[in-house]
Design an enzyme around this catalytic site. Structure first.
Site, short mmCIF file in Angstrom:
data_model
loop_
_atom_site.label_atom_id
_atom_site.label_comp_id
_atom_site.label_asym_id
_atom_site.label_seq_id
_atom_site.Cartn_x
_atom_site.Cartn_y
_atom_site.Cartn_z
N SER A 179 0.79 -1.22 0.00
CA SER A 179 0.00 0.00 0.00
C SER A 179 0.83 1.28 0.00
CB SER A 179 -0.98 0.00 1.17
OG SER A 179 -0.31 -0.24 2.39
N HIS A 207 -5.44 -3.29 -2.79
CA HIS A 207 -5.11 -2.34 -3.86
C HIS A 207 -5.06 -2.97 -5.25
CE1 HIS A 207 -4.36 0.98 -1.13
NE2 HIS A 207 -3.82 0.10 -0.32
N LYS A 239 -11.44 0.93 -1.84
CA LYS A 239 -10.43 1.47 -2.76
C LYS A 239 -11.04 1.53 -4.17
CE LYS A 239 -7.59 1.32 0.83
NZ LYS A 239 -7.00 0.22 1.57
C1 PLP Z 1 -6.95 0.05 3.16
C2 PLP Z 1 -6.34 -1.26 3.44
C3 PLP Z 1 -6.93 -2.16 4.33
C4 PLP Z 1 -8.11 -1.80 5.18
O1 PLP Z 1 -9.28 -1.77 4.48
P1 PLP Z 1 -10.50 -0.92 5.05
O2 PLP Z 1 -11.69 -1.48 4.37
O3 PLP Z 1 -10.23 0.50 4.70
O4 PLP Z 1 -10.52 -1.14 6.54
C5 PLP Z 1 -6.38 -3.42 4.44
N1 PLP Z 1 -5.27 -3.76 3.75
C6 PLP Z 1 -4.65 -2.90 2.94
C7 PLP Z 1 -3.43 -3.33 2.21
C8 PLP Z 1 -5.17 -1.62 2.76
O5 PLP Z 1 -4.53 -0.75 1.97
#
Ligand code: PLP
Length: 397
Positions: A179, A207, A239
């Protein structure tokens, strides 16, 4: 005593240029945000395809809220699991080529809940050092032995597991797309390592889901990996899908087990049905409008060519996450502020989110950016590069 402790931590964060606070922004179409009276180009959003504002997604949300109300009213196993949740889970299973999918309220909860349901204190959990915080916290909560292997170093992982010789049940966990760096895990090598050592492989595709793969099915699909290869697949909706929530997909047996044992699934209110409906609409848009992913790829290519010409320290990322490594937290903040003055919103990411001395700008590109937007960013960075040259040439962890 407590208050003094909080104040000390806050003072330290300020002194190290690491203090953070949220700001009030209004999201606008075309990758824009309004802050106070100013409009800025947003290079910080994870809404990679612009689906949070898509008319079909918004219409599905509104129609479901009108029909089912706003809240689910209970957890899934009580009375909260409605037709929209069921339809979404079926659509996700079909889309990812898995037997079954299970929806969670957030990616954090899915990661933590799945790891805690899978592993216990007699097991070994191996995680990439740059994994998301939720994966790390989930592993810590199990009491299992935890080994955070060097980023991307599947050879080190394989060597350690071979040495250990299958003496401990082992769970391997990795972000599929990292990320903060934007690079992609070597999933085929991880699959082979897991197989050779009878380890279970879990990937967090927060992602990659919606972006990679033939129709956006994610990183596993991009490598042609099946449910047998990647038995535990996590994806999130916040995302690329532009909504909110998450899922785990895998075998019928795995999902049935998680329904019984994943506490953040059992003990929390189900997603609002309208969020489930909007997410299913997003999935349909993914398939129906491949031009969105094509537009995103064009912007990524444009950015990488431009950044290379400027000689910026960029990481080897082909995803929407395009970091520029600047070294110190102060320098990252300086660049971020200068870009903002020029009308460009780009987040400075500082430790502890990233390793020391790798403070960076985390640029995210979306299908909503125009070629002119990316050009403006490159021009502004070129000016900063001249005015504020690097002292260290650190290329990241
Ligand atoms: C954003 C993210 C999460 C968390 O997801 P949410 O639905 O926002 O809680 C988990 N893993 C990664 C790699 C992320 O970038």
């Amino acid at each position: 005593m407590w208050v003094a402790r909080w104040a000390k931590t806050l003072a330290e964060r300020h002194a190290q240029a690491l203090h953070r606070s949220p700001r009030v922004l209004t999201l606008l179409p075309g990758a824009r945000v309004r802050q106070g009276g100013r409009e800025l180009i947003n290079f910080c959003s994870n809404d990679y395809l612009g689906l949070s504002l898509h008319p079909a997604v918004r219409a599905a949300f509104v129609a479901a809220a009108d029909r089912y109300g706003v809240g689910a009213g209970a957890s899934h196993l009580v009375t909260g699991h409605g037709p929209e949740h069921e339809a979404l889970e079926q659509a996700l299973a079909a889309f990812t080529g898995r037997d079954r999918a299970l929806v969670f309220s957030t990616g954090w909860m899915a990661n933590e809940g799945v790891i805690r349901a899978l592993a216990g204190r007699h097991d070994l959990i191996c995680q990439d050092r740059l994994n998301h915080a939720s994966l790390l916290d989930g592993a810590l909560a199990t009491g299992a032995e935890l080994w955070r292997y060097p980023h991307g170093d599947v050879a080190a992982l394989a060597a350690r597991l071979a040495e250990q010789g299958k003496t401990k049940p082992t769970l391997i966990v990795t972000d599929a797309v990292f990320s903060m760096d934007g690079d992609i895990a070597d999933l085929p090598a991880l699959v082979a390592t897991a197989r050779a050592n009878e380890a279970l492989l879990m990937i967090d595709d927060a992602h990659g889901f919606g972006i990679l793969g033939p129709e956006g099915q994610g990183t596993a699909a991009a490598f042609g990996l099946s449910q047998d290869d990647v038995p535990v697949l996590i994806g999130t909706f916040g995302k690329a899908l532009g909504t909110f929530g998450a899922f785990v997909a895998g075998s019928e047996l795995l999902i049935d087990y998680l329904v019984q044992c994943a506490r953040p699934y059992i003990y929390t209110t189900a997603l609002p049905p309208a969020v489930a409906a909007a997410t299913r609409a997003s999935l349909e848009v993914l398939t129906r409008e491949p031009e969105r992913r094509a537009a995103l790829q064009a912007r990524i290519r444009q950015w990488r060519e431009g950044a290379a010409q400027l000689g910026l320290t960029v990481l080897p990322s082909v995803t929407p996450i395009q970091p520029v490594i600047l070294g110190s937290a102060e320098r990252a903040l300086r660049w971020s502020r200068a870009l903002e003055a020029a009308g460009l919103l780009v987040a400075a990411i500082r430790p502890p989110t990233v390793p020391a001395a790798t403070a960076r700008l985390r640029i995210t590109l979306t299908a909503e950016h125009s070629a002119a937007d990316v050009e403006r960013l490159l021009t502004a960075l070129a000016a900063l590069q001249r005015e504020d040259p690097a002292v260290v040439g650190h290329a990241g962890a």
